[in-house]
Motif scaffolding. Structure first.
Motif, PDB file in Angstrom:
ATOM      1  N   PRO A   1     -10.986  56.308  22.015  1.00 43.19           N
ATOM      2  CA  PRO A   1     -11.501  57.680  22.013  1.00 43.19           C
ATOM      3  C   PRO A   1     -12.997  57.690  22.301  1.00 43.19           C
ATOM      4  CG  PRO A   1     -11.027  56.949  19.775  1.00 43.19           C
ATOM      5  CD  PRO A   1     -10.603  55.850  20.683  1.00 43.19           C
ATOM      6  N   ASN A   2     -13.491  58.806  22.780  1.00 39.42           N
ATOM      7  CA  ASN A   2     -14.918  58.936  23.046  1.00 39.42           C
ATOM      8  C   ASN A   2     -15.709  58.786  21.753  1.00 39.42           C
ATOM      9  OD1 ASN A   2     -14.004  59.580  25.525  1.00 39.42           O
ATOM     10  ND2 ASN A   2     -14.687  61.713  25.506  1.00 39.42           N
ATOM     11  N   VAL A   3     -16.812  58.036  21.820  1.00 40.50           N
ATOM     12  CA  VAL A   3     -17.646  57.925  20.608  1.00 40.50           C
ATOM     13  C   VAL A   3     -18.153  59.272  20.151  1.00 40.50           C
ATOM     14  CG1 VAL A   3     -18.744  55.693  20.317  1.00 40.50           C
ATOM     15  CG2 VAL A   3     -19.453  57.153  22.207  1.00 40.50           C
TER      16      VAL A   3
ATOM     17  N   LEU B   1     -11.899  63.944  15.855  1.00 42.61           N
ATOM     18  CA  LEU B   1     -10.451  63.768  15.866  1.00 42.61           C
ATOM     19  C   LEU B   1      -9.725  65.069  16.184  1.00 42.61           C
ATOM     20  CD1 LEU B   1      -8.560  61.314  15.008  1.00 42.61           C
ATOM     21  CD2 LEU B   1      -8.104  62.692  13.000  1.00 42.61           C
ATOM     22  N   HIS B   2      -8.827  65.014  17.160  1.00 42.39           N
ATOM     23  CA  HIS B   2      -7.987  66.162  17.422  1.00 42.39           C
ATOM     24  C   HIS B   2      -6.528  65.732  17.405  1.00 42.39           C
ATOM     25  CE1 HIS B   2      -7.474  64.585  21.441  1.00 42.39           C
ATOM     26  NE2 HIS B   2      -8.774  64.660  21.686  1.00 42.39           N
ATOM     27  N   MET B   3      -5.642  66.699  17.611  1.00 48.26           N
ATOM     28  CA  MET B   3      -4.212  66.418  17.476  1.00 48.26           C
ATOM     29  C   MET B   3      -3.715  65.375  18.479  1.00 48.26           C
ATOM     30  SD  MET B   3      -2.540  67.573  15.031  1.00 48.26           S
ATOM     31  CE  MET B   3      -2.960  68.623  13.642  1.00 48.26           C
TER      32      MET B   3
ATOM     33  N   ILE C   1     -15.458  58.945  14.436  1.00 53.13           N
ATOM     34  CA  ILE C   1     -14.089  59.014  14.957  1.00 53.13           C
ATOM     35  C   ILE C   1     -13.226  57.877  14.406  1.00 53.13           C
ATOM     36  CG2 ILE C   1     -14.647  57.752  17.102  1.00 53.13           C
ATOM     37  CD1 ILE C   1     -12.303  60.689  17.154  1.00 53.13           C
ATOM     38  N   THR C   2     -13.804  56.701  14.252  1.00 53.72           N
ATOM     39  CA  THR C   2     -12.985  55.599  13.737  1.00 53.72           C
ATOM     40  C   THR C   2     -12.649  55.802  12.259  1.00 53.72           C
ATOM     41  OG1 THR C   2     -14.995  54.292  13.385  1.00 53.72           O
ATOM     42  CG2 THR C   2     -13.764  53.894  15.405  1.00 53.72           C
TER      43      THR C   2
ATOM     44  N   ALA D   1      -8.209  57.591   8.428  1.00 49.35           N
ATOM     45  CA  ALA D   1      -7.620  58.550   7.487  1.00 49.35           C
ATOM     46  C   ALA D   1      -6.160  58.833   7.791  1.00 49.35           C
ATOM     47  CB  ALA D   1      -8.415  59.847   7.504  1.00 49.35           C
ATOM     48  N   LEU D   2      -5.727  58.490   8.985  1.00 45.43           N
ATOM     49  CA  LEU D   2      -4.332  58.732   9.344  1.00 45.43           C
ATOM     50  C   LEU D   2      -3.446  57.525   9.035  1.00 45.43           C
ATOM     51  CD1 LEU D   2      -4.944  60.492  12.759  1.00 45.43           C
ATOM     52  CD2 LEU D   2      -4.260  61.564  10.626  1.00 45.43           C
TER      53      LEU D   2
END
Length: 890
Positions: free
Chosen positions: A43-45, A49-51, A125-126, A131-132
């Motif tokens: 993902p882009n730094v 976070l999106h769906m 983002i990381t 968290a998921l």
RNA sequence: GGGCAGUUAGCUCAGUUGGCAGAGCGCCACCCUUACAAGGUGGAUGUCGCAGGUUCGACCCCUGCACUGCCCACCA
């Protein structure tokens, strides 16, 4: 002990920390084990976070955990992308808000600012991905501008350059005047625009007074016209061949050329050729060796060629030029015209085709193996869903050279040096070589590195190998990189590496990885399976966007309902279509499912505690302890295990989860647990089934299954992640008689429950029954269970039926008669019987229609025919019982 | 212009060798039966986009069409 209420937020964070601290996600550096690799799409730094992220995490983590539990040395390799344009633009804005600018700061200082930003916020983002519940190996995390990645970029660039696959040249490219850089074809978005078609008069240069009408949508580019083209077959222009015309306004003499590209039907059949500002014209210009001139600059404004219009933005100039043409009577007419215009995907600004010096990658040769890899009956490279293969072929078959240079600062600076003395290029031989100090052609020391950086997707294309340490010979590369070559057949081999990503970046990323990695790894593919997931939409199928206000934030959901519920929802909705319409109602349903499992576990634990059972060992070792209920449950569990594994193998995690859901709720909870309350057996089946459900579900819902299993008598923290994933047995346990017994219970209980509801007999109300059956031995065995579940206080077997009002429940094994005198009025039972009768008659009708059809009897499978006959008989008997009962009530 | 995908219950979606259509949510009725009311039991609800064809039999296979979405494309 588990808390009486299921609250994911109370246990989720702690669990993840423990896993990470224990190193549970770390892949091993051992070559002697079968391995499995998933490279995470970085993902882009700058991103939040999106769906879409939540969806890929749900799927990839499911596969990583599944394979890990199956005993594979599993590496799910995470990282982040420097996202050249997005990041640079963001920091640029920040700098500008401080009253400074990128240019004022200068390259070095600006880049420092970007790095500072990355250090401070790049971890967001990381953290969100953690968290998921993502079980990726953070010890191997990589950023696309880290030295490892830079080394791969440098090695690949130098090799491709010296192999003649990277070249520099002046070409027409898509120029984003918003970003002040060239962009690739893929970054251009075509949108329909309502414009105008202007019919301009091009007078012949021979003073004959003749003219050619030329239709154009872009009159502002006439200052860069170099020819007018007509179709050689077009009779209307036969007389003009070889002549010259005067370009309106500019007054330039240009030739009339012949090219079959020109569509005779469109406009006037004459096309002005402007190689400097149109990709097609540029190609025609190349064919006819025309010169290329530009009247629009990189700033998007007209230049001195445009005379009085110089300095105007091209978009503005169109109108002004048109007006002038009208005033000079050089315009014949203007018509409304809808056409497609290219916009910069990032900025939304109109893309200007401009000629400039750029770096390109020659794609044709690279595409060949990538095509071959997916061709044939048993290709090395497979797509899931399969239909993407066609799209992939389509693109590769028509591939254009890739403009890889960007006039940005944030990114991999191109490892090429320009000589000021001889203006030739020096590129190091390999990544081993230091930056050159002098020109290889003339030895001048006046050399300077190219100021451009590479397209962000360039380093992304190398991601599967750069993350493993290429070009160094690392153990990771040795262990995890597939052996499968593009020109091999698959031959039933399972994938050593999986690429799971969004279908929107099939060209941007997937195809380019295949081409680049295959090239550098001797034809070996970076992955054998490509699983392309759908795009997440809202519950109405609309794209999520901030302006629409329909964005669902995954972290908000996670906090409220837990990450597991979100994951299960995304998995369940990620079918074979191209969209995932996120319906939060479904999410609540799946959260309820977890709640159900939570409570079932609590119940099971109480039972097991009482029975002092401390093992979940397979009860197949203790067959003597099992009764028919256990055997049936274990068989059904085994079916579930088999199907779950099959569905996962076929990249249908939605179907796999569905199996677990159905079994856990409708068989395990609804029937088995209820029966366990009644039967006095050993509970090894209970413990084993519960443990198996936890393991089956763990890849999909890691948090709750970890929590529950760590509380089981035989469980402890952090073992389920490494537990063996359930695999099916070859042998069934239940006999036909066992199955018949269980079916008899279910049939009787269902029938009686229905009878009670329809007659409005309170659930608590105990009733007595008279039973007629030929299966009295069978009945004796299941009697206590049926009586308890259906709340019957007494059963008279094959006794004389009571006089007075009564009700009847009949199925293929049993006919129950319930005295209803004083309990209910007969109307309710009559209605119920009529409904039953109606259904039965419809069934009979259906069967008989088939049985009276000679073709059916002759052509259908014998099994089916026999079954239909039996059905008809049974239904007929049932109808008889019902009719008699009804008669008695009238 | 070409291609891909979708069209199944009120809503979001399953339905993989063609054999009487399923789930969740919502709806109706009755139940706080001590694992679970985020629950239990029972129930209602579908010309499976349209039209043909193949077949004993089609949601499923074939052909055509319609609508929706996406991708690709050099009609200025």
């Amino acid at each position: 002990m588990l808390d009486p209420s299921f609250q994911p937020i109370s246990f989720e964070p702690g669990i993840y920390e423990r896993w990470e601290e224990n190193g549970d996600f770390k892949a091993k550096s051992e070559a002697n084990k079968k391995s499995f690799l998933i490279t995470m799409p970085p993902p882009n730094v700058t991103g939040a976070l999106h769906m879409g992220h939540a969806l890929f995490v749900s799927i990839q983590d499911t596969y990583a955990r599944w394979k890990r539990m199956l005993g594979y040395n599993t590496l799910w390799l995470p990282g982040t992308d420097h996202a050249g344009i997005a990041t640079q633009v963001m920091v640029e804005r920040q700098v500008e808000s401080e009253g400074s600018s990128r240019v004022k700061l200068g390259r070095e200082a600006f880049l420092k600012r970007v790095w500072d930003w990355k250090k401070e916020y790049g971890g967001t983002i990381t953290e969100q991905i953690r968290a998921l519940g993502s079980s990726c190996d953070w010890s191997r995390e990589l950023f696309t501008l880290d030295t490892k990645s830079s080394l791969a970029v440098r090695e690949s660039f130098t090799r491709l350059y010296h192999d003649g696959l990277i070249y520099r040249g002046e070409r027409i490219v898509n120029w984003s005047s918003g970003l002040q850089t060239a962009i690739s074809d893929l970054e251009v978005e075509l949108k329909p625009v309502q414009g105008a078609l202007y019919y301009l008069k091009y007078k012949l240069a021979d003073n004959s007074g003749d003219q050619i009408l030329v239709a154009t949508t872009r009159p502002e580019t006439i200052f860069a016209d170099v020819a007018v083209a007509v179709n050689p077959e077009d009779p209307r222009f036969k007389g003009f061949h070889g002549k010259e015309v005067i370009v309106p306004l500019s007054g330039q003499r240009v030739p009339i050329i012949l090219d079959s590209y020109v569509d005779r039907e469109f406009g006037t059949g004459a096309l002005k050729i402007t190689p400097g500002h149109d990709a097609n014209d540029w190609q025609i210009g190349q064919r006819h060796k025309l010169k290329t001139i530009s009247c629009i600059g990189k700033d998007g404004k007209l230049n001195e060629l445009a005379g009085e219009f110089a300095g105007l933005f091209a978009s503005k100039a169109r109108k002004t030029v048109a007006e002038k043409l009208v005033a000079l009577e050089l315009m014949d007419r203007e018509e409304k015209h809808n056409h497609e215009v290219g916009f910069c995907q990032r900025t939304g600004v109109v893309v200007e085709p401009l000629v400039s010096m750029q770096w390109f990658m020659r794609m044709e040769k690279l595409a060949a193996p990538a095509l071959q890899a997916a061709q044939g009956d048993d290709p090395a490279l497979r797509f899931y869903p399969d239909y993407w293969k066609k799209t992939y072929f389509e693109w590769l078959n028509n591939i254009q050279d890739w403009c890889i240079s960007r006039q940005l600062w944030w990114g991999h600076q191109i490892p090429a040096w320009h000589c000021k003395a001889c203006s030739k290029i020096t590129v190091p031989k390999s990544s081993q070589d230091a930056d050159p100090k002098s020109c290889v052609h003339c030895a001048s020391s006046k050399i300077e590195q190219d100021s451009d950086v590479l397209d962000t997707w360039y380093s992304s294309a190398l991601w599967p190998i750069s993350t493993l340490g290429w070009p160094n010979k690392t153990s990771d590369l040795e262990i995890f990189y597939p052996q499968m070559k593009a020109n091999m057949v698959r031959g039933g081999q399972e994938a050593k590496a999986l690429m799971e990503t969004g279908s929107d970046i099939l060209f941007f990323w997937v195809a380019r990885m295949v081409m680049m990695c295959t090239y550098f790894m001797d034809g070996r593919l970076p992955f054998e399976d490509v699983f392309l997931h759908a795009m997440v939409r809202d519950d109405k199928g609309q794209k999520m966007s901030k302006t629409k206000g329909n964005v669902v934030d995954p972290l908000e959901i996670t906090e409220k309902h837990g990450s597991d519920a979100l994951r299960l929802t995304l998995l369940a909705l990620s079918g074979q279509g191209r969209n995932v319409n996120l319906d939060l109602k479904r999410l609540e349903g799946y959260k309820s499912f977890l709640n159900k499992l939570w409570n079932a576990s609590r119940f099971a634990m109480m039972q097991l505690d009482e029975a002092k059972i401390v093992t979940a060992a397979d009860p197949r070792e203790h067959l003597q302890d099992l009764d028919f209920v256990d055997r049936c449950l274990l068989d059904s569990l085994d079916d579930t295990v088999r199907k779950v594994n099959e569905h996962l193998t076929q990249y249908r995690p939605d179907a796999a989860f569905q199996e677990i859901y159905q079994f856990s709720w409708y068989e395990f909870c609804d029937w088995y647990l209820e029966l366990v309350k009644l039967k006095n057996g050993k509970l090894h089946t209970l413990s084993h089934a519960l443990e198996t459900i936890m393991r089956l579900l763990h890849p999909m819902a890691p948090m709750v299954t970890e929590k529950i299993s760590s509380e089981l008598p035989w469980g402890k923290q952090g073992i389920i992640i490494h537990a063996q994933y359930p695999l099916p047995h070859d042998k069934k346990l239940a006999s036909a008689a066992d199955q018949k017994k269980l079916a008899a219970i279910i049939m009787a209980v269902d029938g009686i429950r229905n009878f009670r509801t329809e007659n409005k007999i309170a659930p608590k109300q105990q009733i007595v029954a008279f039973l007629e059956t030929k299966e009295s031995a069978l009945w004796q065995e299941i009697k206590p269970l049926v009586m308890a579940l259906a709340k019957i206080s007494d059963v008279q077997l094959n006794a004389a039926l009571p006089a007075g009002l009564s009700g009847k429940v009949s199925n293929e094994l049993f006919t129950f008669t319930f005295p209803l005198e004083g309990l209910v009025d007969k109307e309710g039972e009559r209605t119920r019987l009529r409904n039953e009768l109606k259904k039965a008659k419809a069934d009979l009708d259906f069967s008989q229609k088939r049985l009276h059809n000679p073709a059916f009897l002759e052509r259908a499978k014998p099994d089916l025919v026999a079954m239909e006959k039996r059905n008809a008989d049974l239904t007929q008997e049932k109808i008889k019982v019902l009719e008699e009962a009804l008669l008695k009530l009238s």
